[in-house]
Design a protein around this motif. Structure first.
Motif, PDB file in Angstrom:
ATOM      1  N   ILE A   1       0.832  -1.206   0.000  1.00  0.00           N
ATOM      2  CA  ILE A   1       0.000   0.000   0.000  1.00  0.00           C
ATOM      3  C   ILE A   1       0.864   1.253   0.000  1.00  0.00           C
ATOM      4  CG2 ILE A   1      -1.709   1.292   1.346  1.00  0.00           C
ATOM      5  CD1 ILE A   1      -2.804  -1.399   2.306  1.00  0.00           C
ATOM      6  N   PHE A   2       1.931   1.297   0.830  1.00  0.00           N
ATOM      7  CA  PHE A   2       2.743   2.507   0.960  1.00  0.00           C
ATOM      8  C   PHE A   2       3.618   2.758  -0.279  1.00  0.00           C
ATOM      9  CE2 PHE A   2       2.547   1.953   5.815  1.00  0.00           C
ATOM     10  CZ  PHE A   2       1.367   2.673   5.857  1.00  0.00           C
ATOM     11  N   THR A   3       3.933   1.687  -1.022  1.00  0.00           N
ATOM     12  CA  THR A   3       4.749   1.891  -2.231  1.00  0.00           C
ATOM     13  C   THR A   3       3.899   2.207  -3.452  1.00  0.00           C
ATOM     14  OG1 THR A   3       4.716  -0.507  -2.606  1.00  0.00           O
ATOM     15  CG2 THR A   3       6.607   0.416  -1.404  1.00  0.00           C
ATOM     16  N   ALA A   4       2.574   2.127  -3.284  1.00  0.00           N
ATOM     17  CA  ALA A   4       1.697   2.456  -4.418  1.00  0.00           C
ATOM     18  C   ALA A   4       1.703   3.956  -4.650  1.00  0.00           C
ATOM     19  CB  ALA A   4       0.290   1.947  -4.135  1.00  0.00           C
ATOM     20  N   ASP A   5       1.332   4.353  -5.873  1.00  0.00           N
ATOM     21  CA  ASP A   5       1.297   5.785  -6.197  1.00  0.00           C
ATOM     22  C   ASP A   5       0.208   6.499  -5.399  1.00  0.00           C
ATOM     23  OD1 ASP A   5       3.359   5.430  -7.982  1.00  0.00           O
ATOM     24  OD2 ASP A   5       2.020   5.093  -9.696  1.00  0.00           O
ATOM     25  N   HIS A   6      -0.922   5.822  -5.145  1.00  0.00           N
ATOM     26  CA  HIS A   6      -2.028   6.414  -4.395  1.00  0.00           C
ATOM     27  C   HIS A   6      -2.459   5.442  -3.287  1.00  0.00           C
ATOM     28  CE1 HIS A   6      -2.350   9.547  -7.441  1.00  0.00           C
ATOM     29  NE2 HIS A   6      -2.321   8.591  -8.372  1.00  0.00           N
ATOM     30  N   PRO A   7      -1.880   5.568  -2.088  1.00  0.00           N
ATOM     31  CA  PRO A   7      -2.210   4.632  -1.008  1.00  0.00           C
ATOM     32  C   PRO A   7      -3.693   4.627  -0.645  1.00  0.00           C
ATOM     33  CG  PRO A   7      -0.209   5.841  -0.485  1.00  0.00           C
ATOM     34  CD  PRO A   7      -0.785   6.489  -1.720  1.00  0.00           C
ATOM     35  N   ASP A   8      -4.371   5.792  -0.736  1.00  0.00           N
ATOM     36  CA  ASP A   8      -5.795   5.825  -0.369  1.00  0.00           C
ATOM     37  C   ASP A   8      -6.636   4.949  -1.296  1.00  0.00           C
ATOM     38  OD1 ASP A   8      -5.387   7.437   1.779  1.00  0.00           O
ATOM     39  OD2 ASP A   8      -6.006   9.309   0.817  1.00  0.00           O
ATOM     40  N   ILE A   9      -6.274   4.935  -2.609  1.00  0.00           N
ATOM     41  CA  ILE A   9      -7.019   4.108  -3.563  1.00  0.00           C
ATOM     42  C   ILE A   9      -6.837   2.630  -3.235  1.00  0.00           C
ATOM     43  CG2 ILE A   9      -7.203   3.473  -5.990  1.00  0.00           C
ATOM     44  CD1 ILE A   9      -6.465   6.318  -6.712  1.00  0.00           C
ATOM     45  N   GLU A  10      -5.620   2.261  -2.858  1.00  0.00           N
ATOM     46  CA  GLU A  10      -5.369   0.872  -2.497  1.00  0.00           C
ATOM     47  C   GLU A  10      -6.168   0.486  -1.253  1.00  0.00           C
ATOM     48  OE1 GLU A  10      -3.639  -1.333  -4.215  1.00  0.00           O
ATOM     49  OE2 GLU A  10      -3.339   0.212  -5.753  1.00  0.00           O
ATOM     50  N   LEU A  11      -6.245   1.418  -0.280  1.00  0.00           N
ATOM     51  CA  LEU A  11      -7.010   1.116   0.936  1.00  0.00           C
ATOM     52  C   LEU A  11      -8.493   0.971   0.631  1.00  0.00           C
ATOM     53  CD1 LEU A  11      -5.301   3.444   3.595  1.00  0.00           C
ATOM     54  CD2 LEU A  11      -5.296   0.949   3.552  1.00  0.00           C
TER      55      LEU A  11
ATOM     56  N   LYS B   1      -9.771  -0.348  -1.954  1.00  0.00           N
ATOM     57  CA  LYS B   1      -9.985  -1.695  -2.478  1.00  0.00           C
ATOM     58  C   LYS B   1     -10.126  -2.701  -1.336  1.00  0.00           C
ATOM     59  CE  LYS B   1      -7.311  -0.752  -6.693  1.00  0.00           C
ATOM     60  NZ  LYS B   1      -6.115  -1.140  -7.480  1.00  0.00           N
ATOM     61  N   PHE B   2      -9.273  -2.553  -0.310  1.00  0.00           N
ATOM     62  CA  PHE B   2      -9.378  -3.458   0.844  1.00  0.00           C
ATOM     63  C   PHE B   2     -10.679  -3.232   1.596  1.00  0.00           C
ATOM     64  CE2 PHE B   2      -4.809  -3.825   0.145  1.00  0.00           C
ATOM     65  CZ  PHE B   2      -4.560  -5.156   0.460  1.00  0.00           C
ATOM     66  N   ALA B   3     -11.162  -1.989   1.654  1.00  0.00           N
ATOM     67  CA  ALA B   3     -12.409  -1.697   2.362  1.00  0.00           C
ATOM     68  C   ALA B   3     -13.585  -2.399   1.707  1.00  0.00           C
ATOM     69  CB  ALA B   3     -12.641  -0.189   2.405  1.00  0.00           C
ATOM     70  N   ARG B   4     -13.604  -2.418   0.385  1.00  0.00           N
ATOM     71  CA  ARG B   4     -14.719  -3.052  -0.313  1.00  0.00           C
ATOM     72  C   ARG B   4     -14.683  -4.573  -0.189  1.00  0.00           C
ATOM     73  NH1 ARG B   4     -13.541   1.323  -3.926  1.00  0.00           N
ATOM     74  NH2 ARG B   4     -12.093   0.016  -5.132  1.00  0.00           N
ATOM     75  N   LYS B   5     -13.494  -5.117   0.100  1.00  0.00           N
ATOM     76  CA  LYS B   5     -13.370  -6.570   0.237  1.00  0.00           C
ATOM     77  C   LYS B   5     -13.373  -7.032   1.698  1.00  0.00           C
ATOM     78  CE  LYS B   5     -10.511  -6.925  -3.950  1.00  0.00           C
ATOM     79  NZ  LYS B   5      -9.198  -7.341  -4.494  1.00  0.00           N
TER      80      LYS B   5
ATOM     81  N   GLN C   1     -18.933  -5.405   4.033  1.00  0.00           N
ATOM     82  CA  GLN C   1     -18.190  -4.309   3.424  1.00  0.00           C
ATOM     83  C   GLN C   1     -18.155  -3.113   4.376  1.00  0.00           C
ATOM     84  OE1 GLN C   1     -19.479  -3.392  -0.531  1.00  0.00           O
ATOM     85  NE2 GLN C   1     -18.434  -1.409  -0.593  1.00  0.00           N
ATOM     86  N   THR C   2     -16.995  -2.437   4.404  1.00  0.00           N
ATOM     87  CA  THR C   2     -16.793  -1.314   5.311  1.00  0.00           C
ATOM     88  C   THR C   2     -16.739  -0.014   4.527  1.00  0.00           C
ATOM     89  OG1 THR C   2     -15.485  -2.767   6.735  1.00  0.00           O
ATOM     90  CG2 THR C   2     -15.336  -0.410   7.159  1.00  0.00           C
ATOM     91  N   HIS C   3     -17.276   1.042   5.134  1.00  0.00           N
ATOM     92  CA  HIS C   3     -17.222   2.363   4.515  1.00  0.00           C
ATOM     93  C   HIS C   3     -15.763   2.746   4.305  1.00  0.00           C
ATOM     94  CE1 HIS C   3     -17.703   6.722   3.997  1.00  0.00           C
ATOM     95  NE2 HIS C   3     -18.974   6.453   3.684  1.00  0.00           N
ATOM     96  N   GLU C   4     -15.452   3.266   3.114  1.00  0.00           N
ATOM     97  CA  GLU C   4     -14.054   3.523   2.759  1.00  0.00           C
ATOM     98  C   GLU C   4     -13.408   4.562   3.675  1.00  0.00           C
ATOM     99  OE1 GLU C   4     -14.286   4.625  -1.297  1.00  0.00           O
ATOM    100  OE2 GLU C   4     -14.795   2.610  -2.026  1.00  0.00           O
ATOM    101  N   THR C   5     -14.137   5.637   3.978  1.00  0.00           N
ATOM    102  CA  THR C   5     -13.557   6.683   4.843  1.00  0.00           C
ATOM    103  C   THR C   5     -13.249   6.134   6.224  1.00  0.00           C
ATOM    104  OG1 THR C   5     -14.814   8.361   3.632  1.00  0.00           O
ATOM    105  CG2 THR C   5     -13.931   8.988   5.778  1.00  0.00           C
ATOM    106  N   ARG C   6     -14.183   5.352   6.792  1.00  0.00           N
ATOM    107  CA  ARG C   6     -13.943   4.762   8.112  1.00  0.00           C
ATOM    108  C   ARG C   6     -12.780   3.773   8.056  1.00  0.00           C
ATOM    109  NH1 ARG C   6     -19.704   3.663   8.157  1.00  0.00           N
ATOM    110  NH2 ARG C   6     -20.843   5.420   9.044  1.00  0.00           N
ATOM    111  N   PHE C   7     -12.704   3.009   6.990  1.00  0.00           N
ATOM    112  CA  PHE C   7     -11.636   2.012   6.874  1.00  0.00           C
ATOM    113  C   PHE C   7     -10.277   2.702   6.874  1.00  0.00           C
ATOM    114  CE2 PHE C   7      -8.820  -0.944   4.789  1.00  0.00           C
ATOM    115  CZ  PHE C   7      -9.211  -2.185   5.280  1.00  0.00           C
ATOM    116  N   ARG C   8     -10.143   3.769   6.066  1.00  0.00           N
ATOM    117  CA  ARG C   8      -8.865   4.487   6.040  1.00  0.00           C
ATOM    118  C   ARG C   8      -8.546   5.097   7.404  1.00  0.00           C
ATOM    119  NH1 ARG C   8     -11.113   6.686   1.314  1.00  0.00           N
ATOM    120  NH2 ARG C   8     -11.283   8.716   2.353  1.00  0.00           N
ATOM    121  N   LEU C   9      -9.570   5.627   8.088  1.00  0.00           N
ATOM    122  CA  LEU C   9      -9.352   6.208   9.421  1.00  0.00           C
ATOM    123  C   LEU C   9      -8.823   5.158  10.383  1.00  0.00           C
ATOM    124  CD1 LEU C   9      -9.704   8.513  11.505  1.00  0.00           C
ATOM    125  CD2 LEU C   9     -12.065   7.708  11.829  1.00  0.00           C
TER     126      LEU C   9
END
Length: 684
Positions: free
Chosen positions: A136-146, A148-152, A157-165
């Motif tokens: 995730i940290f080596t990706a160009d956009h870490p938030d986009i990668e996160l 993807k994990f939120a939806r899976k 399924q978890t809300h993307e904003t909450r998952f990143r938080l």
């Protein structure tokens, strides 16, 4: 450790006044990842929205911001290392061991899940992303990668904003799971009086009167509640009693009867007024629960029952006699009169107790009510050897049973007779510091209050105890009780550790000997003559029949003073008074000033009555009775003489005093007289 980054004047994409947290430094990408956590209020709701934003700086810019620039200005970025930090919305519980708190394991709400269950659930959801964080940290956009994990995420399924938080919180704050705790402990802390909710009816709807049956609480109503409580609380006494007073006098409410027989409170003009629950809520919120209790219960009861322990009274004291406490208490039994079968007023016992060893240094007594003489008697008892005190009281006390002798360096007494000028004046002679405790606050004098005898209240009609002991016998019994307490009271908690282990110290007497043996004593030496002159009751003794008298008691002069005091008493009249001293209530001994010397006199009784059980007060009553009987006897003697003369004349026909008086001597040697005398003797 959590690293906090701030830019006091801003730097690159970092803003002034925002707190950033160092997340990751990637070597491959040559960049530094920072996270900022935000909490925003939601419109028309007390809820707050939380999220995390990711900020990227090149490693070169980041390191440049940490150094001093070419102009000599300070670094643009400031790093702060903090251990055990929590997110901004959890700072109120920072430093607490949440694993040990039962509330974290208690299920609540409709979900029937505990706070710990919620934290574990969030951790389970972000676990796959944690395992893949290098990707995730080596990706160009870490938030986009996160995202993807939120939806899976599982189980749902978890809300993307909450998952990143949750992901950023867990990594920034040292991978501690409790940083994922929802801040529900802040529920209910929002401002109910905010204009945002002025058109909303707060609280649960009324099931009986309808959902819109109520008035909204206004600042003016709250002011009336608080001001009314401060004005009427002391007179009402309880919170339940003060609420009706405030409703009637501050809000103008009245009572009316309903058709079903119940009563309700109403306002004649339809103005709003608070419900009883609102009284409790706003009083506890604004004034505080402890302050409400203090106003209703009073300072003394509040301090005695609810104030935390402030330490021991003996804290800061290291010597015997450094400070002592005096107080009087009533003896539970009423003494019997020496003159009849009636009972006298209660006996008061004054105790002088050392603050360090908990030992009673002296006792004093008074009848009816406590007075200064009783406190001075306790000081007299403290400064003389106790075998000598026992002799003066008519009992035997061994030196080992009561070994203390001396005057304390500091005294504490209440604002009664113990703190009067009559007592302070004598203490000033030895520069003894005397202090007074606040009125009606026995906790301030707990050292001596704990020594008083306890009585147990019984249900039913009031009752009191009558003793078969006279005043002096009851005093002697209380002295024996004091000796027993000095031998048997447990002082192991106040004794030093070394004293308990090495010297087996357990009683006040043991602790006293331990302290004195090591030179830790502040007791002042007072001579016996000075003790008598300072602490005993000054009286006047009168001379009569070669003896000194005081209130009906006779005192004999010792043989060693026959030629001085004894010879002087013979020449004195009844009006001559000598200055002396006696122990209050105890007539056994007196001391008289003569020729600059203090002479001890012993009281004496009748030859057939060697006991002296009467106090000086009772002896005064006996003396008055003797005087009354003597006056009556004088009248009786005159009547008897009149009677004998009347009987003589009635039976002989002649007067008691008959005949005549002649000058010269009678002639008894004439022959006629000798012959008549001879005939009378022969007849007899």
């Amino acid at each position: 450790m959590t690293t906090i980054v701030t830019a006091p004047e801003g730097f690159k994409s970092l803003k002034k006044g925002v707190i950033y947290y160092l997340l990751q430094t990637t070597v491959r990408k040559e960049r530094v990842l920072l996270v900022a956590f935000h909490e925003h209020p939601m419109k028309r709701s007390a809820e707050r929205q939380r999220n995390a934003t990711l900020h990227v700086l090149s490693r070169h810019d980041f390191e440049q911001g940490l150094n001093v620039d070419a102009r000599g200005h300070g670094p643009a970025l400031v790093l702060t290392i903090k251990d055990g930090a929590m997110p901004p919305w959890l700072q109120d519980i920072e430093g607490r061991d949440l694993d040990a708190e039962p509330a974290m394991l208690k299920a609540n709400g409709k979900s029937q899940r505990s706070p710990r269950d919620e934290v574990v659930d969030r951790l389970v959801r972000i676990r796959p992303a944690i395992d893949a964080m290098d990707v995730i940290f080596t990706a160009d956009h870490p938030d986009i990668e996160l995202n993807k994990f939120a939806r899976k995420s599982l189980p749902t399924q978890t809300h993307e904003t909450r998952f990143r938080l949750w992901f950023y919180l867990y990594l920034v704050f040292d991978r501690r799971m409790w940083v994922l705790l929802p801040p529900r402990f802040r529920c209910g802390r929002w401002d109910r009086l905010s204009p945002l909710y002025e058109h909303s009816l707060l609280g649960r709807p009324s099931e009986e009167y309808g959902c819109k049956y109520k008035h909204r609480t206004t600042p003016d109503m709250i002011k009336k509640i608080v001001d009314g409580f401060r004005k009427h609380a002391k007179s009402a006494g309880t919170l339940g009693a003060v609420i009706p007073v405030i409703l009637r006098r501050e809000f103008g409410c009245k009572r009316r009867k309903l058709p079903n027989g119940d009563s309700e409170t109403y306002h004649p003009d339809g103005l709003p007024f608070p419900s009883p629950d609102k009284f409790y809520y706003y009083l506890y919120k604004i004034i505080g629960r402890d302050e409400v209790k203090r106003v209703l219960l009073g300072d003394v009861r509040m301090r005695n029952e609810y104030q935390p322990n402030m330490g021991k009274i003996m804290d800061g004291l290291y010597y015997v006699g450094e400070r002592a406490h005096m107080d009087a208490a009533q003896v539970l039994e009423r003494p019997k009169s020496y003159l009849s079968d009636t009972h006298l007023p209660p006996l008061k016992k004054v105790e002088l107790v050392d603050a360090v060893v908990g030992k009673t240094l002296g006792v004093g007594f008074s009848l009816g009510g406590e007075d200064a003489d009783a406190y001075k008697m306790a000081l007299f008892c403290a400064v003389i050897p106790k075998p000598e005190f026992g002799r003066l009281m008519g009992i035997k006390i061994d030196e080992d049973d009561w070994p203390s002798v001396g005057l304390p360096s500091s005294l504490v007494a209440d604002r009664g007779p113990g703190g009067s000028m009559a007592v302070r004046r004598e203490l000033d002679k030895w520069v003894v510091v005397s202090e007074g405790t606040p009125s009606y606050q026995p906790k301030s004098n707990a050292t001596v209050e704990s020594k008083h005898a306890r009585s147990h209240r019984k249900l039913g009609a009031p009752e009191y105890r009558l003793s078969n002991l006279t005043v002096i016998e009851l005093m002697q019994r209380e002295i024996f009780q004091t000796v027993r307490k000095n031998r048997s009271d447990d002082v192991s908690r106040r004794a030093p550790d070394r004293a308990v282990v090495e010297d087996k110290v357990s009683s006040p007497n043991d602790l006293y000997r331990y302290m004195v043996k090591r030179g830790r004593s502040s007791l002042l030496d007072v001579s016996f003559a000075d003790a008598v002159r300072s602490f005993l009751k000054p009286v006047e003794l009168h001379a009569q029949d070669g003896m000194l008298w005081f209130r009906g008691h006779r005192y004999l002069v010792p043989e060693s003073h026959y030629r001085t005091l004894g010879a002087a008493i013979v020449r004195y009249t009844e009006k001559t008074a000598l200055k002396g001293y006696v122990i209050p209530l105890v007539p056994l001994f007196a001391w008289v000033e003569f020729g600059g010397e203090l002479i001890e006199l012993a009281a004496t009784g009748h030859e057939y009555d060697d006991a002296l059980p009467a106090t000086d007060i009772e002896a005064e009553q006996i003396a008055k009775a003797r005087s009354k009987m003597a006056t009556r006897q004088k009248r009786s003697v005159v009547a008897e003489r009149v009677g004998e003369q009347e009987d003589f004349k009635l039976q002989t026909g002649k007067e008691w005093f008959s005949g005549q008086t002649r000058r010269g001597r009678p002639k008894d040697r004439t022959p006629e007289k000798r012959d008549e005398v001879k005939r009378l003797k022969q007849t007899a």
